[in-house]
Design a protein around this motif. Structure first.
Motif, PDB file in Angstrom:
ATOM      1  N   SER A 296     -11.704   2.240  76.504  1.00  7.89           N
ATOM      2  CA  SER A 296     -10.713   1.963  75.455  1.00  7.89           C
ATOM      3  C   SER A 296     -10.867   2.979  74.321  1.00  7.89           C
ATOM      4  N   PRO A 298      -9.276   4.290  70.523  1.00  6.81           N
ATOM      5  CA  PRO A 298      -8.412   3.885  69.400  1.00  6.81           C
ATOM      6  C   PRO A 298      -7.088   4.646  69.400  1.00  6.81           C
ATOM      7  N   HIS A 301      -6.824   8.186  67.595  1.00 10.27           N
ATOM      8  CA  HIS A 301      -7.418   9.331  68.305  1.00 10.27           C
ATOM      9  C   HIS A 301      -6.566   9.743  69.502  1.00 10.27           C
ATOM     10  N   TYR A 330       0.369   2.935  74.081  1.00  7.45           N
ATOM     11  CA  TYR A 330       0.190   2.759  72.639  1.00  7.45           C
ATOM     12  C   TYR A 330       1.553   2.694  71.946  1.00  7.45           C
TER      13      TYR A 330
END
Length: 443
Positions: A296, A298, A301, A330
């Motif tokens: 995983s 973020p 980034h 995302y």
């Protein structure tokens, strides 16, 4: 005969104690435990031989690992290694083969035809990748003309320190499992940590030692220093292992996963240099990309990584990393979405045949972010698909573009556009007392 039986019954103790009699009978008594027989099995002469052999082996280990009678503020290397101190759990990879893969058979993901097509996008004039040793050697030769002829000159450090870390390097060359030397753990806190690390010869470390070193540096170095360790030590080792064995050692794969403990350092130290090198092949992309799939990351980034990859000079395998990051789904900022659109539009006038992975990455982008695209972006992508076509993927991309709303539009607006025919909502009039008769079966 009866007399003998009577004597045995009256005095059973001698009969039970007689080992020969027990061995001759069919009903054996319970065998003694292993540790109870141990003293009888090993004679005193054999014990002295074992002890002598153990002392000889211990002496050889001390002579090999000590690197001379070197002592400094950290204490001797052997003593620090053998100290029993509380430490985090250490992963032992002794049960894995030298070339075992972490994520199964990835050869299925590598298409030979696509791999050959991707070679057309590789940089032909890319120089060899630089390692920590190359940089330190160049720095030393620039500062000292007397050592210009030496293949591997030593930095100007204290002799005891040089001998100590040379000994650490010999130990790391054969390391499989256990505690790391305390002297090695001090390296991240040193001012000249790169020079000291160079003394241990990282290119010769065992894969398990590389994993333990990555754990230590990822936890104790700043993001900028960790980036240099990843780029100059870890990445060259990983690429070299893939090139030699056609797969990646399990401990080195775990090292890449540990490196993602600092995502910014991983992107700047491994992902970007790999794509910028212009020599990243499909096998390397699939193996290193699987780390991005499993761990995983973020959103911030990943967004930065997507922008940088989209703006970078194109290499065939760049599309693979773009696809992996897009499939993590995302909620990307509009700035990143626009950068990815601009990336694909760069190929509007490109006459080369694009590999399948390029079309797949475009499909993944449209599927996930079709409702975040502007109307002019969709028109531009349609023009692109007229020049860059794939018989299976292109129709899917067109279908996704046609059945989506534009950026800023609401879902209700799409419904009105999709079904312009007006719907009449009128209540149905009925008489609740006018119920038709239902024929009943007679009993």
């Amino acid at each position: 005969m009866a007399k003998n039986k009577r004597e045995r019954n009256q005095n059973p103790q001698p009969f039970i104690a007689d080992d020969d009699s027990v061995a001759s009978t069919k009903k054996r008594s319970k065998a003694p435990k292993h540790h109870q027989k141990q003293d009888k099995m090993i004679s005193s002469g054999m014990s002295s031989k074992i002890l002598k052999e153990a002392l000889l082996q211990q002496k050889e280990i001390e002579e090999e690992g000590s690197g001379g009678n070197v002592r400094n503020a950290f204490g001797s290397f052997e003593e620090e290694h053998n100290k029993h101190e509380e430490e985090d759990d250490i992963d032992d990879f002794g049960g894995f083969s030298e070339t075992q893969s972490q994520f199964g058979n990835y050869d299925e993901e590598i298409d030979e035809d696509d791999e050959k097509l991707l070679e057309a996008f590789l940089s032909k004039d890319a120089g060899p990748q630089r390692t920590l040793a190359d940089i330190i050697i160049q720095k030393i030769k620039e500062n000292d003309a007397n050592v210009a002829s030496e293949a591997r000159p030593l930095p100007q450090l204290d002799n005891s320190l040089i001998d100590l870390y040379k000994g650490v390097g010999k130990f790391l060359n054969k390391y499989t499992a256990g505690k790391m030397p305390k002297a090695f753990k001090h390296i991240p806190s040193m001012q000249l940590w790169e020079d000291v690390l160079y003394l241990t010869e990282p290119e010769n470390w065992s894969p398990n030692a590389m994993f333990q070193a990555t754990r230590i540096f990822a936890s104790n170095l700043s993001a900028k220093k960790a980036e240099r360790f990843y780029r100059l030590v870890l990445l060259p080792r990983v690429r070299d292992d893939i090139r030699k064995n056609k797969r990646l050692h399990f401990a080195l794969y775990q090292s890449l996963k540990k490196a993602l403990y600092k995502p910014a350092a991983f992107n700047k130290g491994i992902l970007f240099p790999l794509c910028k090198s212009g020599t990243c092949n499909l096998r390397e992309a699939v193996i290193i990309g699987s780390v991005l799939q499993k761990v995983s990351i973020p959103m911030l980034h990943s967004s930065v990584a997507l922008m940088k990859l989209a703006e970078m000079e194109y290499c065939g395998t760049t599309s693979y990393f773009i696809k992996l990051l897009l499939e993590k789904k995302y909620a990307l900022p509009y700035r990143v979405v626009d950068a990815v659109v601009a990336h694909f539009m760069r190929f509007l006038e490109d006459t080369r045949i694009m590999p399948v992975i390029w079309h797949q990455s475009l499909l993944a982008f449209v599927q996930r972010y079709k409702n975040e695209l502007r109307k002019e972006d969709k028109n531009n992508l349609r023009l692109l698909l007229e020049t860059q076509k794939h018989k299976l993927v292109t129709p899917e991309i067109m279908r996704e573009l046609d059945n989506s709303r534009n950026r800023g539009e609401k879902e209700d607006d799409l419904m009105l556009l999709a079904s312009p025919v007006s719907v009449i909502n009128k209540t149905i009039e009925e008489d609740r007392f006018d119920i038709p008769e239902v024929p009943m079966e007679e009993d």
